[in-house]
Design an enzyme around this catalytic site. Structure first.
Site, PDB file in Angstrom:
ATOM      1  NE  ARG A  89      23.030  38.005  33.629  1.00  0.00           N
ATOM      2  CZ  ARG A  89      21.786  37.646  33.318  1.00  0.00           C
ATOM      3  NH1 ARG A  89      21.549  36.928  32.244  1.00  0.00           N
ATOM      4  NH2 ARG A  89      20.779  38.016  34.072  1.00  0.00           N
ATOM      5  CG  HIS A 131      19.689  37.949  38.826  1.00  0.00           C
ATOM      6  ND1 HIS A 131      19.822  39.307  38.579  1.00  0.00           N
ATOM      7  CD2 HIS A 131      19.218  37.399  37.675  1.00  0.00           C
ATOM      8  CE1 HIS A 131      19.442  39.545  37.331  1.00  0.00           C
ATOM      9  NE2 HIS A 131      19.076  38.410  36.758  1.00  0.00           N
ATOM     10  NE  ARG A 155      13.713  37.889  30.447  1.00  0.00           N
ATOM     11  CZ  ARG A 155      13.474  37.293  29.301  1.00  0.00           C
ATOM     12  NH1 ARG A 155      12.468  37.620  28.569  1.00  0.00           N
ATOM     13  NH2 ARG A 155      14.267  36.320  28.872  1.00  0.00           N
ATOM     14  CB  THR A 156      19.293  41.110  33.135  1.00  0.00           C
ATOM     15  OG1 THR A 156      18.482  40.084  33.685  1.00  0.00           O
ATOM     16  CG2 THR A 156      19.992  41.854  34.254  1.00  0.00           C
ATOM     17  CE  LYS A 167      42.221  41.771  22.181  1.00  0.00           C
ATOM     18  NZ  LYS A 167      42.473  43.221  22.072  1.00  0.00           N
TER      19      LYS A 167
HETATM   20  C1  NCD Z   1      17.453  34.676  35.078  1.00  0.00           C
HETATM   21  C2  NCD Z   1      18.946  34.643  35.251  1.00  0.00           C
HETATM   22  O1  NCD Z   1      19.698  35.112  34.392  1.00  0.00           O
HETATM   23  O2  NCD Z   1      19.357  34.135  36.291  1.00  0.00           O
HETATM   24  N1  NCD Z   1      17.055  35.462  33.985  1.00  0.00           N
HETATM   25  C3  NCD Z   1      16.876  36.809  34.171  1.00  0.00           C
HETATM   26  O3  NCD Z   1      17.762  37.509  34.569  1.00  0.00           O
HETATM   27  N2  NCD Z   1      15.663  37.289  33.938  1.00  0.00           N
HETATM   28  C4  NCD Z   1      16.816  33.358  35.095  1.00  0.00           C
HETATM   29  C5  NCD Z   1      17.298  32.325  34.113  1.00  0.00           C
HETATM   30  O4  NCD Z   1      18.193  32.569  33.309  1.00  0.00           O
HETATM   31  O5  NCD Z   1      16.730  31.238  34.151  1.00  0.00           O
END
Ligand code: NCD
Length: 305
Positions: free
Chosen positions: A102, A130, A52-53, A81
């Site tokens: 991320r 997040h 999703r993100t 690397k």
């Molecule tokens: C979450 C995350 O990555 O922290 N997912 C997301 O970004 N929608 C929640 C999760 O991974 O449980």
């Protein structure tokens, strides 16, 4: 001015409100915004899995008429690397206009921001924060309940490692008359730094319970989360914890008719599939709101609106 989003507190309450309203406008009339970012590029630097993100960031930039580039795992980038985040971002700064990162290590997006010439958006750093999931969550609550104040919010599951929980609590602590019910096994309670820097510092009322059934009748919002397998030190411990909570139709009978169920997704077992048919299940709508709020964020950080 170069601005980053590393923590929900990097945006004031007013700026957050502006983003939520802009996201609404974008949802209502997407064509009006479809060339706002023409000629601009978003880099997605994902050192950890995501569906999703990453894809909602990409969809957001494409909806704005921009383009996207990036990588979706550490082993397909030069991190494999041994390249540092600081070096990577210096280079990406000349390839793109904005980036979403991320990373499994807490603080990696902060290090990136310190060496970056372009806005850095934290798309999840370890078990820490997040903020764009939080914007998604705020947008969902605002759209469904019509307010961000006067709410009883139940947070259920892995409150220790769940970064979405930490960011949401941080952000919600700024609205009036918000109360939290923290539902977790004793092993997965909210970490003490959140307890001290958010709950105690701001005198936010909260209760801690281990049984979901005890919390359900009082909630306006139930925020379910997955047990964060990848952050556990032992697989046995994960297996012991993984099915601590399962929300099903039977338990949902205890909840108010106007309660909404949110989940950042991915779901594992914590919400039975039968719950998806309940009108209170809002997690797929929530994922949709995530695109509009990311559009609003990208346009704002790029100063094109
Ligand atoms: C979450 C995350 O990555 O922290 N997912 C997301 O970004 N929608 C929640 C999760 O991974 O449980």
């Amino acid at each position: 001015m170069l601005r980053h989003l590393l923590n929900p507190m990097d945006l004031s309450v007013e700026e957050t409100q502006d983003l939520l309203l802009l996201a609404r406008d974008m949802e209502a009339d997407p064509a009006r915004f479809s060339s706002l970012c023409r000629g601009k590029k978003l880099a997605t630097l994902f050192y950890e899995p995501s569906t999703r993100t990453r894809l909602s960031f990409e969809a957001a930039m494409l909806n704005l008429g921009g383009s996207v580039l990036g990588f979706s795992s550490a082993d397909s980038s030069s991190a494999a690397k041994g390249e540092s985040v600081a070096d990577t971002i210096r280079v990406i700064s000349s390839y793109a206009d904005i980036c979403a990162m991320r990373h499994p290590k807490e603080g990696a997006p902060l290090v990136a921001a310190q060496h970056s010439l372009i806005p850095v958006i934290n798309a999840g750093d370890g078990g820490h924060q997040h903020p764009t999931q939080t914007l998604t969550d705020l947008s969902t609550i605002f759209n469904l309940k019509g307010r961000l104040s006067d709410l009883v919010i139940g947070l259920c599951g892995d409150l220790k490692f769940g970064r979405t929980v930490h960011s949401l609590m941080t952000a919600m602590s700024r609205y009036a008359n918000v109360r939290f019910v923290l539902i977790s096994p004793p092993e997965l309670k909210v970490p003490s730094y959140i307890r001290e820097s958010v709950l105690e510092k701001k005198h936010i009322p909260y209760t801690e319970v281990t049984r979901l059934e005890d919390a359900l009748p009082q909630l306006d919002i139930l925020y379910m989360t997955r047990v964060q397998r990848e952050r556990f030190f032992s697989e046995d411990e994960y297996l012991r914890m993984k099915d601590s909570y399962i929300l099903d139709a039977e338990k949902l009978k205890l909840a108010r008719p106007d309660m909404f169920i949110l989940h950042p997704l991915p779901r594992v077992n914590e919400i039975a599939v039968e719950v998806d048919r309940d009108p209170r299940a809002a997690y797929f709508r929530q994922a949709r709101y995530g695109v509009y709020v990311r559009m609003a964020l990208i346009a704002t950080l790029l100063e094109v609106i």
